[in-house]
Each structure stands twice: as structure tokens, then as C-alpha cells.
Write an enzyme that holds these catalytic residues in place. Sequence first.
Site, PDB file in Angstrom:
ATOM      1  N   SER A 111       0.833  -1.192   0.000  1.00  0.00           N
ATOM      2  CA  SER A 111       0.000   0.000   0.000  1.00  0.00           C
ATOM      3  C   SER A 111       0.879   1.258   0.000  1.00  0.00           C
ATOM      4  O   SER A 111       1.664   1.468  -0.924  1.00  0.00           O
ATOM      5  CB  SER A 111      -0.960  -0.036   1.205  1.00  0.00           C
ATOM      6  OG  SER A 111      -1.936   0.970   1.110  1.00  0.00           O
ATOM      7  N   GLU A 203      -1.927  -2.879  -7.936  1.00  0.00           N
ATOM      8  CA  GLU A 203      -3.153  -3.182  -7.190  1.00  0.00           C
ATOM      9  C   GLU A 203      -3.677  -1.870  -6.641  1.00  0.00           C
ATOM     10  O   GLU A 203      -2.953  -0.881  -6.581  1.00  0.00           O
ATOM     11  CB  GLU A 203      -2.870  -4.184  -6.067  1.00  0.00           C
ATOM     12  CG  GLU A 203      -1.898  -3.703  -4.992  1.00  0.00           C
ATOM     13  CD  GLU A 203      -2.536  -2.858  -3.898  1.00  0.00           C
ATOM     14  OE1 GLU A 203      -3.736  -3.049  -3.606  1.00  0.00           O
ATOM     15  OE2 GLU A 203      -1.828  -1.995  -3.344  1.00  0.00           O
ATOM     16  N   HIS A 273      -4.898  -5.393  -1.385  1.00  0.00           N
ATOM     17  CA  HIS A 273      -5.818  -5.109  -0.290  1.00  0.00           C
ATOM     18  C   HIS A 273      -6.953  -6.120  -0.167  1.00  0.00           C
ATOM     19  O   HIS A 273      -7.868  -5.933   0.626  1.00  0.00           O
ATOM     20  CB  HIS A 273      -6.425  -3.708  -0.465  1.00  0.00           C
ATOM     21  CG  HIS A 273      -5.469  -2.591  -0.197  1.00  0.00           C
ATOM     22  ND1 HIS A 273      -4.576  -2.142  -1.152  1.00  0.00           N
ATOM     23  CD2 HIS A 273      -5.260  -1.831   0.903  1.00  0.00           C
ATOM     24  CE1 HIS A 273      -3.864  -1.141  -0.650  1.00  0.00           C
ATOM     25  NE2 HIS A 273      -4.251  -0.936   0.588  1.00  0.00           N
TER      26      HIS A 273
END
Length: 300
Positions: A111, A203, A273
Site C-alpha cells: 500500500s 493493485e 488489499h
Amino acid sequence: MKYTTPPYLKKGDKVAIVCTARKFAVEEAQPAIELLQSWGLQVVLGTTIGLDNFQLGGTDQERVDDFNVQLNDPTIKAIWCARGGYGTVRIIDAIDFTSFLQHPKWIIGFSDATTLHSHVHNLGVTTLHAIMAFSVPLAKEESKNSLHSALFGESLHYVIDRNTKNRNGQASGQLVGGNLSILYSLLGSASSMDTKGKILFIEDLDEYLYHVDRMMQNLKRNGMLKDLAGLVVGGMTDMHDNSIPFGYNAQEIILDVVKDYDYPVVFNFPAGHGASNWALKMGTIVELKADDNQVTVAFS
């Protein structure tokens, strides 16, 4: 550039947990501490664990100082980012990687930690895209096991079912990338990377579909998609649409943006995630194969 892989861990090694972004309480750290201890590792909580600066785990200077301490401590063999959110980009230019380049150690996270993966890739060192300390209570066993395998130098060879939107093919190259929003935000900076000849992983979470298109178009216009060896798409999780639909889902948007290029494209790889987040050694050569039956990703 020659790339360096940090030494793999062994029992008794120390792992530091630090905040580079959002805050993380000492109590929240307990599951992660127990996991590392079950692997025979010692845990060091950075000074940022428990700090509370609104959303962030301490001021920018406190987060810089903590990260630098762990980089400079020769007994620390890995640095595990506590959680994502936002904030790593605020400190990346103040982090001193001098001793790290002489004695590399594993930097772990995903992330918002994509800032670290991208920046350190440009320094020539392998990093680990994997669950964070915050992730442990809800992480699947396979995600935790893959982190263990990556850290201890065990074989990483992933096989998943094919997705109907995949574009078949074979590719070999360095695996790079991470969170799409972060990669998009780094364009034009010293932390933006050259993707030529590499396999790009992306992602994202909680984005509007038109913004996914905006980000992909920007990567394309910056030349990051043209000369890839392959594209691996992880979870595009909890996407949103407007009251007037954009007209394409996230997979269709990505395929449309790369339609003029000839390399394999793989969707729904279990990293990011989503419910599964398998460890990826960023900067390592991987062999990617996508056919009518399955997808394999094998790390050298």
C-alpha cells in the site's frame, strides 16, 4: 544496475516494526509480535509505535528518525512497516540510506509502502511487498506463510487459476510496482522507476473507475507501460462508479490502456488489499507464464 538481495533471516534475528505513515498503537502490535516470535525472531518496537499525530504515527521528523535508527542498527535485519494509509512520501527524501546500501536489510510492507519499494528499487536493493503488522489479525494463513517463506529464503512459486480476461504468454524480468495510486503519485520524482523490460505489478483499493483510467493513462503517457515484459494485476478492491456509469470495470480499463502492447497480462493475482496478500520480492527476477489453464509466477 546490479541488484542486491538482503540476507535472509534466521532464528534469533531482530525485526523492527515502525510507522512510516498512519499511527499504530502498542496494543495493536501484539498479534504481529506474537507471529514473529513464533518464527523464532526477536521484535523491536520503533519509537513511532504508539505515537499519535492526528492520522500519522508521529511527526514527520519522528518517523524519519525512527526509520533511520533501524536502518543504521546492524542488529536489525528487517524493518516491517506497521500500516499504510498515507505519509511515507512525506519522509522519503529525508531517509538516509547510506548504511543500508552497505548492509542491506529487508523492508516490508504494501500500500503506502510502495513509496519505499519504488525508491529503494532505484537504489538497487530488493524489498518485500507483503502484509504489514496491522494486517496480521485478519491475514490468511497462506499470506503469513508466504511472508515467512520470503524472509527465510524458501522457494516462492505461485500457481493460480486463469482469469478469463488474462492475456496469455510468457515473460521473464524483474518484478516491480505496488499500489497504483502511489506509483501514479511518484511520477516525475526521484522515486519513480524505469519499468522497461520489467514485470509490473499493480493493485489498488477504494478508487473510482474513472480515476483508475486516469492513473493508467498517465502511466502510459509517461512510458511506464510501453516496454514491459509483463503486467500482473492484483486486487482492484472495492472500486466505485458514478451515478452515470464509466462503462468499464477495472480489468477492462487496464486491458484497454495496454491493448497496443504485446505482453502477458494477468488479473486477480492474490496480492494487495484483498483477502489474500501473498509476498512478492520486488526487484527479483520472476518467470511469468499464463496459459488457458493457469498462471505461474516463479521467483529466481
